[in-house]
Design a protein around this motif. Structure first.
Motif, PDB file in Angstrom:
ATOM      1  N   PHE A 164     -11.002   0.083   5.071  1.00  0.00           N
ATOM      2  CA  PHE A 164      -9.754   0.941   4.997  1.00  0.00           C
ATOM      3  C   PHE A 164      -8.336   1.530   5.664  1.00  0.00           C
ATOM      4  CE2 PHE A 164     -13.468   3.269   3.073  1.00  0.00           C
ATOM      5  CZ  PHE A 164     -12.535   4.318   2.170  1.00  0.00           C
ATOM      6  N   THR A 165      -8.254   0.418   6.318  1.00  0.00           N
ATOM      7  CA  THR A 165      -6.969  -0.297   7.440  1.00  0.00           C
ATOM      8  C   THR A 165      -5.443  -0.610   6.815  1.00  0.00           C
ATOM      9  OG1 THR A 165      -6.741  -2.989   6.767  1.00  0.00           O
ATOM     10  CG2 THR A 165      -8.344  -2.080   8.948  1.00  0.00           C
ATOM     11  N   GLN A 166      -6.030  -0.123   5.327  1.00  0.00           N
ATOM     12  CA  GLN A 166      -4.190  -0.120   4.694  1.00  0.00           C
ATOM     13  C   GLN A 166      -4.447   1.560   4.429  1.00  0.00           C
ATOM     14  OE1 GLN A 166      -2.545  -2.928   5.040  1.00  0.00           O
ATOM     15  NE2 GLN A 166      -3.556  -3.551   5.959  1.00  0.00           N
ATOM     16  N   MET A 167      -4.981   2.586   4.182  1.00  0.00           N
ATOM     17  CA  MET A 167      -5.112   4.126   4.341  1.00  0.00           C
ATOM     18  C   MET A 167      -4.204   4.132   4.421  1.00  0.00           C
ATOM     19  SD  MET A 167      -6.434   6.268   2.661  1.00  0.00           S
ATOM     20  CE  MET A 167      -7.806   5.590   1.916  1.00  0.00           C
ATOM     21  N   PRO A 168      -3.105   3.961   5.952  1.00  0.00           N
ATOM     22  CA  PRO A 168      -2.270   5.466   6.758  1.00  0.00           C
ATOM     23  C   PRO A 168      -1.271   4.664   5.620  1.00  0.00           C
ATOM     24  CG  PRO A 168      -4.071   3.882   7.834  1.00  0.00           C
ATOM     25  CD  PRO A 168      -4.388   3.831   7.125  1.00  0.00           C
ATOM     26  N   TYR A 169      -0.779   3.779   5.309  1.00  0.00           N
ATOM     27  CA  TYR A 169       0.157   2.937   4.943  1.00  0.00           C
ATOM     28  C   TYR A 169       0.063   3.875   2.311  1.00  0.00           C
ATOM     29  CZ  TYR A 169       0.076  -0.311   8.620  1.00  0.00           C
ATOM     30  OH  TYR A 169       0.123  -0.819   9.101  1.00  0.00           O
ATOM     31  N   PHE A 170      -0.779   3.936   2.451  1.00  0.00           N
ATOM     32  CA  PHE A 170      -1.445   3.934   1.544  1.00  0.00           C
ATOM     33  C   PHE A 170      -0.738   5.620   1.278  1.00  0.00           C
ATOM     34  CE2 PHE A 170      -4.255   6.699  -2.314  1.00  0.00           C
ATOM     35  CZ  PHE A 170      -3.412   5.869  -3.299  1.00  0.00           C
ATOM     36  N   ALA A 171      -1.571   6.751   2.044  1.00  0.00           N
ATOM     37  CA  ALA A 171      -1.702   7.813   2.164  1.00  0.00           C
ATOM     38  C   ALA A 171      -0.096   8.507   2.778  1.00  0.00           C
ATOM     39  CB  ALA A 171      -2.262   8.312   3.395  1.00  0.00           C
ATOM     40  N   LEU A 172       0.740   7.584   3.598  1.00  0.00           N
ATOM     41  CA  LEU A 172       1.980   7.467   3.603  1.00  0.00           C
ATOM     42  C   LEU A 172       2.728   7.974   2.383  1.00  0.00           C
ATOM     43  CD1 LEU A 172       2.815   5.766   7.220  1.00  0.00           C
ATOM     44  CD2 LEU A 172       2.920   8.483   7.194  1.00  0.00           C
ATOM     45  N   GLY A 173       2.659   6.908   1.413  1.00  0.00           N
ATOM     46  CA  GLY A 173       3.063   6.592   0.335  1.00  0.00           C
ATOM     47  C   GLY A 173       2.824   7.865  -0.829  1.00  0.00           C
ATOM     48  N   LEU A 174       1.389   8.394  -0.801  1.00  0.00           N
ATOM     49  CA  LEU A 174       1.528   9.445  -1.269  1.00  0.00           C
ATOM     50  C   LEU A 174       2.217  10.777  -0.682  1.00  0.00           C
ATOM     51  CD1 LEU A 174      -2.310   9.573  -1.604  1.00  0.00           C
ATOM     52  CD2 LEU A 174      -1.181   9.405  -3.473  1.00  0.00           C
ATOM     53  N   PHE A 175       2.375  10.790   0.637  1.00  0.00           N
ATOM     54  CA  PHE A 175       2.603  11.759   1.412  1.00  0.00           C
ATOM     55  C   PHE A 175       4.802  11.633   0.994  1.00  0.00           C
ATOM     56  CE2 PHE A 175       5.008  13.176   5.138  1.00  0.00           C
ATOM     57  CZ  PHE A 175       4.529  14.888   5.351  1.00  0.00           C
ATOM     58  N   PHE A 176       5.268  10.522   1.313  1.00  0.00           N
ATOM     59  CA  PHE A 176       6.968  10.654   1.197  1.00  0.00           C
ATOM     60  C   PHE A 176       6.987  10.653  -0.430  1.00  0.00           C
ATOM     61  CE2 PHE A 176       6.615   8.739   5.520  1.00  0.00           C
ATOM     62  CZ  PHE A 176       7.804   9.730   5.786  1.00  0.00           C
ATOM     63  N   MET A 214       1.000  -1.246  -0.040  1.00  0.00           N
ATOM     64  CA  MET A 214      -0.146  -0.173  -0.138  1.00  0.00           C
ATOM     65  C   MET A 214       0.733   1.230  -0.365  1.00  0.00           C
ATOM     66  SD  MET A 214      -3.546  -0.393  -0.584  1.00  0.00           S
ATOM     67  CE  MET A 214      -4.713  -1.744  -0.396  1.00  0.00           C
ATOM     68  N   PHE A 215       1.817   0.928   1.153  1.00  0.00           N
ATOM     69  CA  PHE A 215       3.032   2.457   1.139  1.00  0.00           C
ATOM     70  C   PHE A 215       3.402   2.618  -0.475  1.00  0.00           C
ATOM     71  CE2 PHE A 215       7.062   3.973   0.769  1.00  0.00           C
ATOM     72  CZ  PHE A 215       6.860   5.144   1.351  1.00  0.00           C
ATOM     73  N   MET A 216       3.807   1.656  -1.492  1.00  0.00           N
ATOM     74  CA  MET A 216       4.508   1.534  -2.711  1.00  0.00           C
ATOM     75  C   MET A 216       3.531   2.216  -3.642  1.00  0.00           C
ATOM     76  SD  MET A 216       7.270   1.227  -2.293  1.00  0.00           S
ATOM     77  CE  MET A 216       8.180   1.779  -4.657  1.00  0.00           C
ATOM     78  N   SER A 217       1.831   0.915  -3.149  1.00  0.00           N
ATOM     79  CA  SER A 217       1.496   2.550  -4.646  1.00  0.00           C
ATOM     80  C   SER A 217       0.913   3.446  -4.041  1.00  0.00           C
ATOM     81  CB  SER A 217      -0.279   0.740  -4.033  1.00  0.00           C
ATOM     82  OG  SER A 217       0.435  -0.029  -4.346  1.00  0.00           O
TER      83      SER A 217
END
Length: 174
Positions: free
Chosen positions: A153-165, A35-38
């Motif tokens: 939405f349990t994976q949303m923080p990792y996805f959002a962190l990927g967007l942010f980073f 999710m982070f990488m996505s």
């Protein structure tokens, strides 16, 4: 390369003859990593200015088409096993266990497109995190209720962190 390493761990984690401890260890990071990488791979600027049709077409070609084929194949297999109306409706409501990732990711992308097109970045990130918090509370309160896997939405923080980073790294490079 990071996604390739993640795929290796997914395959390893789904092997039947590995220890429970190894499976738990792999499960602790492989989906957050994906999710982070996505999220990291998404260009928010391009996503927010593209039309909804172009966005859907892009992701239809990249992932939704193959997911839909897999969904049909697994669903037909399941229907042969248990051909009841309730079971068929259940498969539509909540696809077969391992088919949750693609519709969840596409849902995150659609939400991201909507939020970042309409809001300032800090507001959009705040809403993404709020969705996670609300989801966690609702899920805890509705524990016995079956909630479809594709709207998780349990994976949303990792996805959002990927967007942010991605934005942070782009800022640091420039």
């Amino acid at each position: 390369m990071v996604k390739g390493i993640g795929i290796f761990f997914v395959v390893l984690g789904h092997m039947q003859d590995i220890s429970t401890g190894t499976r738990i260890w792999i499960s602790s990071f492989h989906m957050p990593l994906f999710m982070f990488m996505s999220g990291y791979m998404i260009n928010i600027t391009k996503l927010s200015i593209s039309s909804w049709f172009d966005t859907f077409s892009k992701y239809w070609d990249r992932m939704l088409k193959m997911w839909f084929i897999a969904f049909i194949v697994f669903s037909l297999y399941q229907i042969v096993q248990m051909p009841t109306f309730r079971h068929i409706c259940g498969m539509i409501y909540s696809p077969w266990y391992h088919l949750w990732y693609v519709p969840t990711l596409f849902g995150y992308i659609v939400i991201t497109k909507f939020l970042f097109k309409k809001n300032k970045r800090i507001v959009a990130y705040s809403i993404l995190i709020a969705l996670y918090v609300i989801w966690t509370i609702v899920k805890a309160k509705l524990a016995p209720v079956s909630i479809p896997r594709w709207c998780d939405f349990t994976q949303m923080p990792y996805f959002a962190l990927g967007l942010f980073f991605r934005k942070i790294i782009a800022f640091l490079i420039i």
